[in-house]
Structure formats: structure tokens, C-alpha cells
Write a protein that holds these residues in place. Sequence first.
Motif, PDB file in Angstrom:
ATOM      1  N   LEU A 231       1.019  -1.584   0.323  1.00  0.00           N
ATOM      2  CA  LEU A 231       0.103   0.046  -0.154  1.00  0.00           C
ATOM      3  C   LEU A 231       0.960   1.188  -0.173  1.00  0.00           C
ATOM      4  N   ARG A 232       1.968   1.224   0.853  1.00  0.00           N
ATOM      5  CA  ARG A 232       2.676   2.729   0.839  1.00  0.00           C
ATOM      6  C   ARG A 232       3.599   2.501  -0.203  1.00  0.00           C
ATOM      7  N   LEU A 233       4.123   2.323  -1.572  1.00  0.00           N
ATOM      8  CA  LEU A 233       3.777   2.447  -2.710  1.00  0.00           C
ATOM      9  C   LEU A 233       3.057   3.246  -3.452  1.00  0.00           C
ATOM     10  N   VAL A 234       1.859   2.865  -3.663  1.00  0.00           N
ATOM     11  CA  VAL A 234       1.007   3.391  -4.367  1.00  0.00           C
ATOM     12  C   VAL A 234      -0.449   4.444  -3.148  1.00  0.00           C
ATOM     13  N   TYR A 235      -0.334   4.116  -2.092  1.00  0.00           N
ATOM     14  CA  TYR A 235      -0.635   5.112  -0.912  1.00  0.00           C
ATOM     15  C   TYR A 235      -1.508   6.384  -1.463  1.00  0.00           C
ATOM     16  N   ASN A 236      -1.479   7.205  -2.549  1.00  0.00           N
ATOM     17  CA  ASN A 236      -1.736   8.300  -3.103  1.00  0.00           C
ATOM     18  C   ASN A 236      -3.045   8.076  -3.627  1.00  0.00           C
ATOM     19  N   GLU A 237      -2.815   7.113  -4.871  1.00  0.00           N
ATOM     20  CA  GLU A 237      -3.221   6.663  -5.661  1.00  0.00           C
ATOM     21  C   GLU A 237      -4.480   5.712  -4.715  1.00  0.00           C
ATOM     22  N   PHE A 238      -4.219   4.999  -3.847  1.00  0.00           N
ATOM     23  CA  PHE A 238      -5.812   4.863  -3.026  1.00  0.00           C
ATOM     24  C   PHE A 238      -6.370   5.641  -2.655  1.00  0.00           C
ATOM     25  N   MET A 239      -5.910   6.753  -1.645  1.00  0.00           N
ATOM     26  CA  MET A 239      -6.463   7.475  -1.182  1.00  0.00           C
ATOM     27  C   MET A 239      -7.696   8.492  -1.575  1.00  0.00           C
ATOM     28  N   ALA A 240      -7.229   8.191  -3.469  1.00  0.00           N
ATOM     29  CA  ALA A 240      -7.954   9.116  -4.362  1.00  0.00           C
ATOM     30  C   ALA A 240      -8.565   8.212  -4.366  1.00  0.00           C
ATOM     31  N   GLU A 241      -8.711   7.348  -4.865  1.00  0.00           N
ATOM     32  CA  GLU A 241     -10.369   6.113  -5.177  1.00  0.00           C
ATOM     33  C   GLU A 241     -11.304   6.323  -3.819  1.00  0.00           C
ATOM     34  N   VAL A 242      -9.905   5.853  -2.368  1.00  0.00           N
ATOM     35  CA  VAL A 242     -11.546   6.243  -1.306  1.00  0.00           C
ATOM     36  C   VAL A 242     -12.286   7.746  -1.473  1.00  0.00           C
ATOM     37  N   GLU A 243     -11.770   8.588  -1.499  1.00  0.00           N
ATOM     38  CA  GLU A 243     -11.953  10.145  -1.574  1.00  0.00           C
ATOM     39  C   GLU A 243     -13.534   9.924  -2.516  1.00  0.00           C
ATOM     40  N   LYS A 244     -13.256   9.568  -3.964  1.00  0.00           N
ATOM     41  CA  LYS A 244     -14.092   9.077  -4.548  1.00  0.00           C
ATOM     42  C   LYS A 244     -15.114   8.453  -4.164  1.00  0.00           C
ATOM     43  N   TYR A 245     -14.261   7.031  -3.701  1.00  0.00           N
ATOM     44  CA  TYR A 245     -15.782   6.711  -3.242  1.00  0.00           C
ATOM     45  C   TYR A 245     -16.586   7.721  -2.373  1.00  0.00           C
ATOM     46  N   LYS A 246     -16.151   8.067  -1.389  1.00  0.00           N
ATOM     47  CA  LYS A 246     -16.773   8.819  -0.372  1.00  0.00           C
ATOM     48  C   LYS A 246     -17.746   9.820  -0.559  1.00  0.00           C
ATOM     49  N   ASP A 247     -17.451  10.315  -1.638  1.00  0.00           N
ATOM     50  CA  ASP A 247     -17.743  12.122  -2.362  1.00  0.00           C
ATOM     51  C   ASP A 247     -18.906  11.029  -3.269  1.00  0.00           C
ATOM     52  N   LEU A 248     -18.773   9.568  -3.898  1.00  0.00           N
ATOM     53  CA  LEU A 248     -20.125   9.445  -4.565  1.00  0.00           C
ATOM     54  C   LEU A 248     -20.881   9.017  -3.783  1.00  0.00           C
ATOM     55  N   ILE A 249     -20.947   7.849  -2.754  1.00  0.00           N
ATOM     56  CA  ILE A 249     -21.698   8.279  -1.696  1.00  0.00           C
ATOM     57  C   ILE A 249     -22.116   9.156  -0.778  1.00  0.00           C
ATOM     58  N   ILE A 250     -21.309  10.085  -0.930  1.00  0.00           N
ATOM     59  CA  ILE A 250     -22.353  11.635  -0.488  1.00  0.00           C
ATOM     60  C   ILE A 250     -23.442  11.854  -1.286  1.00  0.00           C
ATOM     61  N   LYS A 251     -22.803  11.990  -2.752  1.00  0.00           N
ATOM     62  CA  LYS A 251     -23.719  12.622  -3.754  1.00  0.00           C
ATOM     63  C   LYS A 251     -25.001  11.951  -4.151  1.00  0.00           C
ATOM     64  N   LYS A 252     -24.949  10.365  -4.371  1.00  0.00           N
ATOM     65  CA  LYS A 252     -26.134   9.540  -4.400  1.00  0.00           C
ATOM     66  C   LYS A 252     -27.285   9.786  -2.576  1.00  0.00           C
ATOM     67  N   SER A 253     -26.619   9.733  -1.357  1.00  0.00           N
ATOM     68  CA  SER A 253     -27.475   9.753  -0.597  1.00  0.00           C
ATOM     69  C   SER A 253     -27.962  11.316  -0.031  1.00  0.00           C
ATOM     70  N   GLU A 254     -27.957  12.321  -1.233  1.00  0.00           N
ATOM     71  CA  GLU A 254     -28.047  13.378  -0.945  1.00  0.00           C
ATOM     72  C   GLU A 254     -29.243  13.522  -1.949  1.00  0.00           C
ATOM     73  N   ALA A 255     -29.002  12.351  -3.176  1.00  0.00           N
ATOM     74  CA  ALA A 255     -30.296  12.375  -4.490  1.00  0.00           C
ATOM     75  C   ALA A 255     -31.456  11.488  -3.493  1.00  0.00           C
ATOM     76  N   ILE A 256     -31.126  10.491  -2.703  1.00  0.00           N
ATOM     77  CA  ILE A 256     -32.360   9.920  -1.974  1.00  0.00           C
ATOM     78  C   ILE A 256     -32.785  10.972  -0.587  1.00  0.00           C
ATOM     79  N   ALA A 257     -32.183  11.401  -0.153  1.00  0.00           N
ATOM     80  CA  ALA A 257     -32.665  12.485   0.699  1.00  0.00           C
ATOM     81  C   ALA A 257     -33.799  13.884   0.176  1.00  0.00           C
ATOM     82  N   ASN A 258     -33.200  13.843  -1.216  1.00  0.00           N
ATOM     83  CA  ASN A 258     -33.438  15.005  -1.917  1.00  0.00           C
ATOM     84  C   ASN A 258     -35.292  14.455  -2.554  1.00  0.00           C
ATOM     85  N   ILE A 259     -35.331  13.823  -2.599  1.00  0.00           N
ATOM     86  CA  ILE A 259     -36.526  12.305  -3.269  1.00  0.00           C
ATOM     87  C   ILE A 259     -37.725  12.121  -1.829  1.00  0.00           C
ATOM     88  N   ILE A 260     -37.376  11.712  -0.300  1.00  0.00           N
ATOM     89  CA  ILE A 260     -38.177  11.842   0.550  1.00  0.00           C
ATOM     90  C   ILE A 260     -38.239  12.991   0.829  1.00  0.00           C
TER      91      ILE A 260
END
Length: 409
Positions: free
Chosen positions: A380-409
Motif C-alpha cells: 500500500l505504501r507504494l501506491v498510497y496516494n493513488e489508493f486514497m484518491a480512490e477512497v475519496e472518490k468513493y466517499k464523494d460518490l456515496i455522499i452524492k447518492k445519499s443526497e439524491a435519496i434525501a431530496n426524493i424523500i
Amino acid sequence: MIEKGNRSQGTPFFVSNYNTQKLERIPLTEKLFQEEWLQKLIFENPQILPVDNLEIGFTPLIPLGREISTSVGFIDNLFISPDGYLTIVETKLWRNPEAKREVVGQIIDYAKDLTNWTFDKLNSEVKNRNSENKGIIEAIQELEELDEEYEAKLIDNIERNLKRGRFLLLIVGDGIRESVEDMVDYLSNSAQLLFTLGLVELQVYKAITDESYIVVPNLITRTKEITRAIIKIENSTNSIVKVESNFSEPKNSNTNTRTTITEVDFFDELENKTDSETAVFAKQILEQAIKSGYHIDWNSGSFSVKILDPNGSGQKITMFVVDRKGMFYIGWSGTQLKRLGLDYNLSSEYVTKTAKLLPNIQQDLKHKDFWNRNSNLKDLRLVYNEFMAEVEKYKDLIIKKSEAIANII
């Protein structure tokens, strides 16, 4: 104007289809109860103690014995966790005003005395208090199976915890009415030990239908009546005493960076199983995760980096896990997403993208939100920055989809 006051404990009610009845609290100061009764209650039902809220590495509590003899007195109740962490419990009914002062010094004296013990001495004392001559290993084996290799490591860990004074000390009674600040005096000579001291109130109510009781561990903190507080002794050259008497949740739990005994031992064991560079890297991962606003869950052998449900349900979504053997992995988040009404495939895509960054890692064919194997921190140490970039993208996507559900409700 709304004035925010202190949290207070309500009175339990028994509610059925036919009536509602207020439960009658039975003060532990009544002659009905003796400290021996309280000792037995805790020894036979250790799950009533809120240990998981104090130090997760000390759970679950496995009873070792009552009235364990030491050179400074008898320990009321002694427990151990499957990982070799000892919990000392002193029970006290506060009929005597001076008892508050005595019991704090007393339980710390027990801890100090145990630091001079070996595993063999502890095991011998445990056997002496057991009618079946059952020792520590036998007690733990009743909960989980131990192979010879792990048994040896467990004994080493118990020896290490004895030597360092890594204990959980619990004083359990019917209420603490002495300020936490006054208790610091009893701790001034104990800074060489690394332990957590917990003050726990047990409220007892008479049950409705039979002669049994309802027991409520009181975890509420007040300004003058402290029903539970934690006093943490940091093992440092400066002999720092940290007093924590507010158990309300912080506004942002991610800023809560208090080091626990579990965390200290996690990094010690990680360094022993790998090397100092890997341990330093793991600390950097932890610190960056906290700084970036992730939620950290500590287990006895790992820490998980998670995000909280953006819509406020309190559920958590796992980004990745780092364990004490120098391994790290991802998983479970697909099922967690489904519980929140989000698309499972979001996790599947995250697994696929992160697997491509690491050698010999692929998506599991059966469980799409898992890798097919664990990776390690050195890779992981060799690709840590790239890995954390994917983690951040995943987090942002979850937040975006969650907001969409909240708006529908």
C-alpha cells in the motif's frame, strides 16, 4: 430563550398491553443488598458493565475469580479478555462517606501490586480461587479455541500487560458524589502505569412479575454527581494526568483523538510483527484519516476507517481496515450501502478500481464488495496516494447518492 441543561436520568416504566407501571428503584444502601451480592452479580453477569465504551480490547470479560489475594488486599472481581487484558473490579456501597476516598487508592494499589506478578503467579492465584482448579488458559478456552502458537503469544501478552500495568480498573457502586478533580490526588504516584479507571453506577429496579431485578448501568455525567468518569494516566516522562468527566458525544467525533490502551498496544504489536517503518506508516494512515474527517472504529486487533451515513442514520460505511499483522483490506461496504438504500454496485466498482493498484489483488468472485485476499501495508505504501484518491472518490460518490435519496424523500 432555550437554555441547554445537563442530561438527566429518567425513571424506567414497564409498559404492557394492559397497564403502565413505574418501576421502583431499590437503593443499594438498603440492607437487602450487600457488597457480596453486588460482587456475585457482576461476576456472573459481566456483560452488564459498559467495558466496550471504555476500552474495546478488554472485551468480552471472562471471569477469572473473586476475592483474588494480593499483598495489599483482596481483589473483588478479576476478569480477562481473549487478548490477555485484565480488568480489576472493586465493588462499593457508599454507606461510609470515607469509602469513596479509600476505594480509589485501594484499586490502584491492586494494580501496582499486580505489576510485580508473573503469569505463573497470576495463574496460580486464579486456580486457588477456582473449585475446579481451572487456570487462565482454560477459562479463555471456554470462550474460544486456542492453538499452541497463539497460547504462547497470549501468555506473553499477559506478562507484558502485567509488567506495564495495562489494566482496566472499574469501581462499581450506587453513585459517586465526589468530584473527579479531588480523585487526581490518589493518582499522582501512579503515572508509571498505563491504565484506565472507570467509575460505574448500577441502578437496581424491582421487576414487575417475579423476584428478579432490572439492572441499569448509569453512564450519565453531571457537574456534581459523577456517575461515571474516566481518568486516564498517560505513561510518559512528563507524568501527564488527563481527567475526562464529560461523556456527551463530541460535536465532531472525528476530532476525538484520545489515545487508548488498545491503540498503544496495537502499534506495539504491529511493530513487533513487522518493523518500525510499517508502524510509522500505519500511524500516518490513522492521523490522515482523522484529519480528513473519517470515523475510526477500534477493534482489539485492527482499526477501521469509515464514514457515517450522510443522512444521519448513525450507520457506518467501511472504507478499509488495517490490522496488527501489517495487513489491510476492504469489504462489507456493499451490504452497508444496501441497508441505506444505496446501490451495491458502487462498492463493487470501488473494489475493482482499488484492486488494480495492488499486486496479486482481484475482486472476489462471490462477494463483489471484497478483494479475493488481504493486501499488506508495504504494498500500500507504494501506491498510497493513488489508493486514497480512490477512497475519496468513493466517499464523494456515496455522499452524492445519499443526497439524491434525501431530496426524493
